[in-house]
Write a protein that holds these residues in place. Structure first.
Motif, PDB file in Angstrom:
ATOM      1  N   GLN A   1      49.546 121.310 -42.708  1.00  0.00           N
ATOM      2  CA  GLN A   1      50.075 120.778 -43.975  1.00  0.00           C
ATOM      3  C   GLN A   1      49.201 121.191 -45.152  1.00  0.00           C
ATOM      4  OE1 GLN A   1      49.652 119.216 -41.178  1.00  0.00           O
ATOM      5  NE2 GLN A   1      51.449 118.005 -40.634  1.00  0.00           N
TER       6      GLN A   1
ATOM      7  N   TYR B   1      49.898 124.925 -45.933  1.00  0.00           N
ATOM      8  CA  TYR B   1      51.188 125.089 -46.611  1.00  0.00           C
ATOM      9  C   TYR B   1      51.090 124.672 -48.081  1.00  0.00           C
ATOM     10  CZ  TYR B   1      52.992 125.462 -41.842  1.00  0.00           C
ATOM     11  OH  TYR B   1      53.214 125.845 -40.551  1.00  0.00           O
ATOM     12  N   ALA B   2      50.415 123.558 -48.337  1.00  0.00           N
ATOM     13  CA  ALA B   2      50.270 123.096 -49.723  1.00  0.00           C
ATOM     14  C   ALA B   2      49.479 124.096 -50.561  1.00  0.00           C
ATOM     15  CB  ALA B   2      49.588 121.724 -49.739  1.00  0.00           C
TER      16      ALA B   2
END
Length: 417
Positions: free
Chosen positions: A292, A295-296
């Motif tokens: 996560q 991806y951010a």
């Protein structure tokens, strides 16, 4: 017989290699099937296991994400007095019936990148990745120690390198030094890819070139990884051959790059920039253990390419609003008399500040007097006298006063245009 035209026919070329890879994986599953049927022992942080004989162990994915462990990895250290080896259990990697090409690639990687026999094997496991199961096949007793590496500096450096490469991709694409360095390194580390790029003009079909490029790329990566595992042994045993290979291939690669010259075509520069940016995104993805977070970061840096337009609009609106609220600034020009009055006032104020500074107790008066040509004049100035002597005032009037040389030169000297 020539293969049928079209962009799809290279898949026929890749089909035999994929079939062989899946067949190798199926043979591996036949060997480890009895072990995979057993219940493997779960590994946890700070575990210290002493065992003998073959055993099956698994590290299960941690469902609870802790952001302080973004760059942390689990180190599973297996040591024994004798030679030992590990075998990944393919059933845990869904290799029995692979459904996608990505699954086949993962199975092939686990097949070929299994550590060799050694007295000590260390596995680096992503705590938030897929479940990793393996079996130990020692000849004697062995010990398994599980510890957490809070900050894996290799991951952190890969992450930072990815961000740096993304923002400086265009600059590096236009740099001749980077072009020659990249070409030389590509020729040394990935000779097959470098040779394929040289004979690109001899390959008529673009699809054929793409298929060969994929094959050469994976073959080069596999060879480099295998050499890195045995780098110390190769360096000590074959130092002369390694140096000779690096010098000869490096010189030839540099000569070829120098012959073609750096990139000057805008299209080629843009293509290299995009390639470097894609590589940077891959490095960012591999440089952290929390998906996560990666991806951010990738979304943030991709959107940052267009942030300068809103920033420019914000600065323009701020300038317009400041202009509206403050109004137009009035500019007033000074007359000759006002200019002289301000000059005299500022000069007198500055001289008074200097006089007060010289009167302070901590002022090095003796040092200042020793370096002056007219110390008596300086003493008179500090005590309140004028900073100019009568002779200096008279000379200034002769030069710049009415009837002086400076005024006559300004009035009677013709100006050239």
């Amino acid at each position: 017989m020539r293969p049928p035209p079209g962009p799809w026919w290279p898949l026929l070329w890749l089909l035999p290699s994929a079939t062989l890879a899946v067949g190798a994986v199926h043979r591996e599953e036949a060997v480890v099937a009895p072990l995979s049927a057993q219940r493997c022992r779960a590994l946890k942080e700070m575990d210290l296991i002493k065992a003998s004989g073959s055993g099956c162990y698994c590290y299960y994915q941690n469902s609870q994400i802790e952001w302080k462990y973004i760059w942390s990895t689990m180190q599973v250290k297996i040591s024994s007095s004798g030679l030992l080896s590990i075998v990944y259990i393919s059933e845990r990697h869904h290799c029995q019936d692979p459904e996608t090409i990505l699954s086949i690639i993962k199975c092939v990687m686990h097949k070929f990148w299994t550590p060799h026999e050694s007295h000590e094997i260390t596995l680096s496991i992503n705590p938030y990745g897929d479940t990793v199961c393996f079996s130990v096949e020692p000849v004697r007793n062995y010990t398994i120690h599980v510890d957490r590496n809070i900050v894996d500096f290799k991951l952190f450096l890969v992450f930072v390198a990815g961000i740096f490469l993304f923002f400086y991709a265009k600059t590096l694409s236009q740099s001749p030094i980077f072009f020659y360095s990249l070409g030389t390194a590509l020729g040394i580390l990935m000779t097959l890819v470098f040779l394929l790029l040289l004979v690109k003009r001899l390959i008529p079909e673009y699809s054929t070139f793409l298929a060969l490029m994929v094959g050469c790329w994976f073959a080069s990566v596999y060879v480099v990884c295998q050499l890195m595992e045995n780098l110390k042994w190769l360096w000590y045993e074959n130092t002369i051959y390694i140096l000779g290979y690096v010098l000869i291939v490096g010189f030839y690669s540099f000569a070829v790059c120098y012959k073609h010259g750096p990139l000057v075509d805008e299209r080629s520069i843009r293509l290299l920039t995009w390639t470097l940016q894609l590589l940077s995104l891959f490095l960012i993805y591999c440089g952290a253990t929390v998906p996560q977070f990666t991806y951010a970061v990738m979304v943030l840096i991709l959107s940052s390419r267009g942030l300068h337009y809103p920033a420019r609009a914000f600065r323009y609106m701020r300038w317009k609003m400041k202009k509206w609220f403050t109004g137009k600034l009035a500019v007033k020009y000074l007359t000759e008399d006002e200019y002289r009055e301000q000059a005299d006032a500022e000069t007198a104020s500055a001289l008074e500040e200097l006089r007060q500074a010289c009167r302070k107790p901590d002022f090095p008066s003796w040092l200042a007097v020793s370096r002056l040509q007219a110390p008596k004049k300086f003493a008179d100035f500090v005590l309140g006298g004028s900073h100019l002597s009568p002779e200096e005032i008279s000379l200034h009037e002769e030069q710049y006063g009415l009837g002086g040389a400076f005024l006559e030169e300004q009035l009677f000297t013709p100006r050239t245009t």
